[in-house]
Design a protein around this motif. Sequence first.
Motif, PDB file in Angstrom:
ATOM      1  N   VAL A 270       0.843  -1.204   0.000  1.00  0.00           N
ATOM      2  CA  VAL A 270       0.000   0.000   0.000  1.00  0.00           C
ATOM      3  C   VAL A 270       0.873   1.247   0.000  1.00  0.00           C
ATOM      4  CG1 VAL A 270      -1.692   1.336   1.312  1.00  0.00           C
ATOM      5  CG2 VAL A 270      -1.967  -1.141   1.073  1.00  0.00           C
ATOM      6  N   GLY A 271       1.924   1.236   0.802  1.00  0.00           N
ATOM      7  CA  GLY A 271       2.825   2.378   0.828  1.00  0.00           C
ATOM      8  C   GLY A 271       3.500   2.616  -0.514  1.00  0.00           C
ATOM      9  N   GLU A 272       3.818   1.539  -1.220  1.00  0.00           N
ATOM     10  CA  GLU A 272       4.493   1.640  -2.510  1.00  0.00           C
ATOM     11  C   GLU A 272       3.570   2.118  -3.614  1.00  0.00           C
ATOM     12  OE1 GLU A 272       7.518   1.497  -5.262  1.00  0.00           O
ATOM     13  OE2 GLU A 272       7.735   1.070  -3.130  1.00  0.00           O
ATOM     14  N   PHE A 273       2.293   1.696  -3.567  1.00  0.00           N
ATOM     15  CA  PHE A 273       1.425   1.894  -4.731  1.00  0.00           C
ATOM     16  C   PHE A 273       0.193   2.766  -4.487  1.00  0.00           C
ATOM     17  CE2 PHE A 273       3.499  -2.205  -5.792  1.00  0.00           C
ATOM     18  CZ  PHE A 273       4.042  -1.843  -7.016  1.00  0.00           C
TER      19      PHE A 273
ATOM     20  N   THR B  31       5.162 -19.461 -12.436  1.00  0.00           N
ATOM     21  CA  THR B  31       5.441 -18.691 -13.648  1.00  0.00           C
ATOM     22  C   THR B  31       6.742 -17.906 -13.526  1.00  0.00           C
ATOM     23  OG1 THR B  31       3.066 -18.447 -14.057  1.00  0.00           O
ATOM     24  CG2 THR B  31       4.527 -16.939 -15.231  1.00  0.00           C
ATOM     25  N   VAL B  32       7.068 -17.474 -12.319  1.00  0.00           N
ATOM     26  CA  VAL B  32       8.140 -16.485 -12.131  1.00  0.00           C
ATOM     27  C   VAL B  32       9.471 -17.092 -11.705  1.00  0.00           C
ATOM     28  CG1 VAL B  32       6.490 -14.668 -11.550  1.00  0.00           C
ATOM     29  CG2 VAL B  32       7.449 -16.081  -9.726  1.00  0.00           C
ATOM     30  N   LEU B  33       9.616 -18.412 -11.763  1.00  0.00           N
ATOM     31  CA  LEU B  33      10.812 -19.022 -11.198  1.00  0.00           C
ATOM     32  C   LEU B  33      12.092 -18.567 -11.889  1.00  0.00           C
ATOM     33  CD1 LEU B  33      10.696 -20.955  -8.772  1.00  0.00           C
ATOM     34  CD2 LEU B  33      11.413 -22.771 -10.310  1.00  0.00           C
ATOM     35  N   HIS B  34      11.996 -18.177 -13.156  1.00  0.00           N
ATOM     36  CA  HIS B  34      13.188 -17.706 -13.870  1.00  0.00           C
ATOM     37  C   HIS B  34      13.734 -16.411 -13.273  1.00  0.00           C
ATOM     38  CE1 HIS B  34      11.271 -14.313 -16.059  1.00  0.00           C
ATOM     39  NE2 HIS B  34      10.184 -15.040 -15.921  1.00  0.00           N
ATOM     40  N   LYS B  35      12.928 -15.738 -12.441  1.00  0.00           N
ATOM     41  CA  LYS B  35      13.345 -14.464 -11.869  1.00  0.00           C
ATOM     42  C   LYS B  35      14.026 -14.609 -10.516  1.00  0.00           C
ATOM     43  CE  LYS B  35       9.658 -11.734 -14.046  1.00  0.00           C
ATOM     44  NZ  LYS B  35       8.584 -10.747 -13.824  1.00  0.00           N
ATOM     45  N   ILE B  36      14.015 -15.812  -9.946  1.00  0.00           N
ATOM     46  CA  ILE B  36      14.547 -15.977  -8.597  1.00  0.00           C
ATOM     47  C   ILE B  36      15.552 -17.124  -8.548  1.00  0.00           C
ATOM     48  CG2 ILE B  36      12.551 -14.968  -7.439  1.00  0.00           C
ATOM     49  CD1 ILE B  36      11.449 -17.721  -6.961  1.00  0.00           C
TER      50      ILE B  36
ATOM     51  N   VAL C 272      -0.539  -3.474 -11.341  1.00  0.00           N
ATOM     52  CA  VAL C 272       0.849  -3.828 -11.634  1.00  0.00           C
ATOM     53  C   VAL C 272       1.034  -4.348 -13.049  1.00  0.00           C
ATOM     54  CG1 VAL C 272       1.371  -4.258  -9.207  1.00  0.00           C
ATOM     55  CG2 VAL C 272       0.719  -6.170 -10.682  1.00  0.00           C
ATOM     56  N   PHE C 273      -0.016  -4.916 -13.650  1.00  0.00           N
ATOM     57  CA  PHE C 273       0.126  -5.391 -15.022  1.00  0.00           C
ATOM     58  C   PHE C 273      -0.151  -4.287 -16.047  1.00  0.00           C
ATOM     59  CE2 PHE C 273      -0.174  -9.589 -13.055  1.00  0.00           C
ATOM     60  CZ  PHE C 273       0.837 -10.246 -13.741  1.00  0.00           C
ATOM     61  N   SER C 274      -0.462  -3.086 -15.565  1.00  0.00           N
ATOM     62  CA  SER C 274      -0.692  -1.975 -16.494  1.00  0.00           C
ATOM     63  C   SER C 274       0.608  -1.320 -16.939  1.00  0.00           C
ATOM     64  CB  SER C 274      -1.605  -0.921 -15.848  1.00  0.00           C
ATOM     65  OG  SER C 274      -0.967  -0.275 -14.750  1.00  0.00           O
ATOM     66  N   GLU C 275       1.678  -1.493 -16.135  1.00  0.00           N
ATOM     67  CA  GLU C 275       2.980  -0.929 -16.488  1.00  0.00           C
ATOM     68  C   GLU C 275       4.087  -1.861 -15.998  1.00  0.00           C
ATOM     69  OE1 GLU C 275       3.908   3.100 -15.566  1.00  0.00           O
ATOM     70  OE2 GLU C 275       1.868   3.835 -15.993  1.00  0.00           O
ATOM     71  N   LYS C 276       5.065  -2.066 -16.834  1.00  0.00           N
ATOM     72  CA  LYS C 276       6.164  -2.972 -16.494  1.00  0.00           C
ATOM     73  C   LYS C 276       6.878  -2.541 -15.218  1.00  0.00           C
ATOM     74  CE  LYS C 276      10.296  -5.097 -18.512  1.00  0.00           C
ATOM     75  NZ  LYS C 276      11.181  -5.152 -19.724  1.00  0.00           N
ATOM     76  N   ALA C 277       7.043  -1.245 -15.044  1.00  0.00           N
ATOM     77  CA  ALA C 277       7.750  -0.747 -13.856  1.00  0.00           C
ATOM     78  C   ALA C 277       6.987  -1.083 -12.578  1.00  0.00           C
ATOM     79  CB  ALA C 277       7.969   0.755 -13.957  1.00  0.00           C
ATOM     80  N   PHE C 278       5.655  -1.044 -12.647  1.00  0.00           N
ATOM     81  CA  PHE C 278       4.842  -1.377 -11.472  1.00  0.00           C
ATOM     82  C   PHE C 278       5.049  -2.838 -11.077  1.00  0.00           C
ATOM     83  CE2 PHE C 278       1.334   1.975 -12.488  1.00  0.00           C
ATOM     84  CZ  PHE C 278       2.200   2.980 -12.093  1.00  0.00           C
ATOM     85  N   LEU C 279       5.068  -3.712 -12.079  1.00  0.00           N
ATOM     86  CA  LEU C 279       5.258  -5.134 -11.799  1.00  0.00           C
ATOM     87  C   LEU C 279       6.622  -5.376 -11.152  1.00  0.00           C
ATOM     88  CD1 LEU C 279       4.167  -8.008 -12.021  1.00  0.00           C
ATOM     89  CD2 LEU C 279       5.150  -8.144 -14.320  1.00  0.00           C
ATOM     90  N   SER C 280       7.632  -4.706 -11.647  1.00  0.00           N
ATOM     91  CA  SER C 280       8.979  -4.857 -11.074  1.00  0.00           C
ATOM     92  C   SER C 280       9.022  -4.393  -9.623  1.00  0.00           C
ATOM     93  CB  SER C 280       9.996  -4.067 -11.908  1.00  0.00           C
ATOM     94  OG  SER C 280      10.079  -4.583 -13.218  1.00  0.00           O
TER      95      SER C 280
END
Length: 215
Positions: A53-56, A124-129, A83-91
């Motif tokens: 909440v503080g971030e967004f 889905t996200v395992l490639h990122k961690i 978060v899926f509306s902008e790549k930066a938000f998702l990151s």
Amino acid sequence: MGGIPLILCVTGKMAAGKNAASEILSAKGFAAVDADSVVHEILGDSSVVERIVGEFSADAEKRGIRLVRPDGSLDRRSLGALVFSEKAFLSRQEAIVLPEVDRRLRAFASGCRARGQDAVINATVLHKIGCIAECDAVIFVDAPFFVRLLRARRRDALPFRRILARFWAQRNLFSKYKKSNADTYRVKNTGDLRVLERNIAECMEKIERAKRGEK
């Protein structure tokens, strides 16, 4: 599978059928963990909700999105829409959530290895961690675009524009796994469960042969 335990990642784009593939392997005796469920647990933690909440909050307010329900819990659908509306938000969201996802999935994989238990990580996200390094192979479940689109619409009842935004965010997912140094196998899923079971079985034969050093 016998012998040294096998740790697999099952992944794929939205509505491709990775959950069905994970269930097939679970029925064969694999211990299974769903990264989405792990994320759900993490987003239920009050300290994480406070950070999200503080971030967004400012970005959400500009778009008329309410991130918190009246009971104080996080509205995951609203967060997803943002978060899926902008790549930066998702990151930015992933920077908050993924370190804990990685910790929990690593603990799951380590526990399975210690018990000699074959396991599948549905993510889905395992490639990122870093947990991708725990996996012996990746099964990438794929399905035709329009099959996925209709599945996602029936399953999630989201507007098409939100589904397409998530599809776009995942457009290069297979190549990202190919670059992760994990052995990656593509499995087709057209919607027939018996065909998917057969394709999974054929894929497992390939993985077992590779494990034994055979072609």
